[in-house]
Motif scaffolding. Sequence first.
Motif, PDB file in Angstrom:
ATOM      1  N   LYS A  30       0.844  -1.189   0.000  1.00  0.00           N
ATOM      2  CA  LYS A  30       0.000   0.000   0.000  1.00  0.00           C
ATOM      3  C   LYS A  30       0.882   1.242   0.000  1.00  0.00           C
ATOM      4  O   LYS A  30       2.050   1.190   0.421  1.00  0.00           O
ATOM      5  N   PRO A  31       0.361   2.380  -0.386  1.00  0.00           N
ATOM      6  CA  PRO A  31       1.164   3.612  -0.429  1.00  0.00           C
ATOM      7  C   PRO A  31       1.663   4.028   0.955  1.00  0.00           C
ATOM      8  O   PRO A  31       2.717   4.639   1.070  1.00  0.00           O
ATOM      9  N   ARG A  32       0.946   3.665   1.988  1.00  0.00           N
ATOM     10  CA  ARG A  32       1.353   4.053   3.342  1.00  0.00           C
ATOM     11  C   ARG A  32       2.673   3.364   3.720  1.00  0.00           C
ATOM     12  O   ARG A  32       3.520   3.936   4.394  1.00  0.00           O
ATOM     13  N   VAL A  33       2.855   2.134   3.294  1.00  0.00           N
ATOM     14  CA  VAL A  33       4.078   1.392   3.572  1.00  0.00           C
ATOM     15  C   VAL A  33       5.255   2.083   2.899  1.00  0.00           C
ATOM     16  O   VAL A  33       6.332   2.221   3.487  1.00  0.00           O
ATOM     17  N   TRP A  34       5.065   2.513   1.638  1.00  0.00           N
ATOM     18  CA  TRP A  34       6.139   3.226   0.939  1.00  0.00           C
ATOM     19  C   TRP A  34       6.498   4.517   1.656  1.00  0.00           C
ATOM     20  O   TRP A  34       7.679   4.877   1.751  1.00  0.00           O
ATOM     21  N   PHE A  35       5.499   5.210   2.174  1.00  0.00           N
ATOM     22  CA  PHE A  35       5.751   6.466   2.885  1.00  0.00           C
ATOM     23  C   PHE A  35       6.551   6.211   4.168  1.00  0.00           C
ATOM     24  O   PHE A  35       7.498   6.933   4.479  1.00  0.00           O
ATOM     25  N   MET A  36       6.214   5.166   4.921  1.00  0.00           N
ATOM     26  CA  MET A  36       6.922   4.836   6.159  1.00  0.00           C
ATOM     27  C   MET A  36       8.371   4.440   5.859  1.00  0.00           C
ATOM     28  O   MET A  36       9.291   4.839   6.567  1.00  0.00           O
ATOM     29  N   LEU A  37       8.594   3.663   4.802  1.00  0.00           N
ATOM     30  CA  LEU A  37       9.939   3.267   4.405  1.00  0.00           C
ATOM     31  C   LEU A  37      10.780   4.490   4.017  1.00  0.00           C
ATOM     32  O   LEU A  37      11.929   4.624   4.417  1.00  0.00           O
ATOM     33  N   PHE A  38      10.191   5.407   3.260  1.00  0.00           N
ATOM     34  CA  PHE A  38      10.877   6.637   2.875  1.00  0.00           C
ATOM     35  C   PHE A  38      11.232   7.475   4.095  1.00  0.00           C
ATOM     36  O   PHE A  38      12.331   8.023   4.197  1.00  0.00           O
ATOM     37  N   LEU A  39      10.325   7.542   5.063  1.00  0.00           N
ATOM     38  CA  LEU A  39      10.552   8.322   6.288  1.00  0.00           C
ATOM     39  C   LEU A  39      11.698   7.729   7.111  1.00  0.00           C
ATOM     40  O   LEU A  39      12.554   8.461   7.607  1.00  0.00           O
ATOM     41  N   VAL A  40      11.781   6.416   7.235  1.00  0.00           N
ATOM     42  CA  VAL A  40      12.846   5.759   7.989  1.00  0.00           C
ATOM     43  C   VAL A  40      14.197   6.014   7.314  1.00  0.00           C
ATOM     44  O   VAL A  40      15.193   6.324   7.975  1.00  0.00           O
ATOM     45  N   ILE A  41      14.253   5.899   6.002  1.00  0.00           N
ATOM     46  CA  ILE A  41      15.506   6.147   5.271  1.00  0.00           C
ATOM     47  C   ILE A  41      15.929   7.606   5.414  1.00  0.00           C
ATOM     48  O   ILE A  41      17.117   7.911   5.589  1.00  0.00           O
ATOM     49  N   LEU A  42      14.994   8.516   5.377  1.00  0.00           N
ATOM     50  CA  LEU A  42      15.291   9.944   5.515  1.00  0.00           C
ATOM     51  C   LEU A  42      15.852  10.247   6.905  1.00  0.00           C
ATOM     52  O   LEU A  42      16.850  10.970   7.034  1.00  0.00           O
ATOM     53  N   ILE A  43      15.281   9.655   7.959  1.00  0.00           N
ATOM     54  CA  ILE A  43      15.768   9.891   9.328  1.00  0.00           C
ATOM     55  C   ILE A  43      17.151   9.284   9.508  1.00  0.00           C
ATOM     56  O   ILE A  43      18.040   9.907  10.085  1.00  0.00           O
TER      57      ILE A  43
END
Length: 189
Positions: A30-43
């Motif tokens: 789902k798109p929410r999973v992609w958003f969470m993965l992007f957020l973890v990589i950014l942090i």
Amino acid sequence: MPDHAKKGRPRKPAAKRNTRGKKAQPSGPKPRVWFMLFLVILIAGGFGYFLMYINGSAEEQSVVIEKVKPKKKTVAKNTPLPQAPQESWVYESLDKKEITVDLPDDDIKTVNRRYRLQCASFKALSQAEEMKAKMAFMGEEPNIKKVKGSKGTWYQVILGPYDNKRQAEKTRHKMQRANINTCEILYWT
């Protein structure tokens, strides 16, 4: 007549799936999973950049290590040693001492008391004889004592007499291992 017990419960018809008019669901995350993965990589990337930025910015301080030399004590070579202490305790005088203990009359009487084990008390002589036989197989020599009380005649199964309580306790533990748990330690009368 049909046997309903063997049949069991009647089965319900399976619900039909309505596949008409439904859109096919997309497979994949789902798109929410992609958003969470992007957020973890950014942090994680931001934390790494912060560590590289502060690397080497701390001031270096010089550490000074001083060696301390022990001080030597000066001792005169011809100084005499102090005298050893004299022993003032005399061991021989202990043998000549006499100790007397005053015991009250009550304590003297209890020292010479004897003990018994009362393991059972029955109304019927046959039950007492049965218990006596069971205890005799244990290697003990029980006695049956006939006692008249306010509720009639009773037959007590007794072991003893014992010179001290320790012997009575030892026999009681032996009886407990044979599942005779009713033994009580009493004074011999």
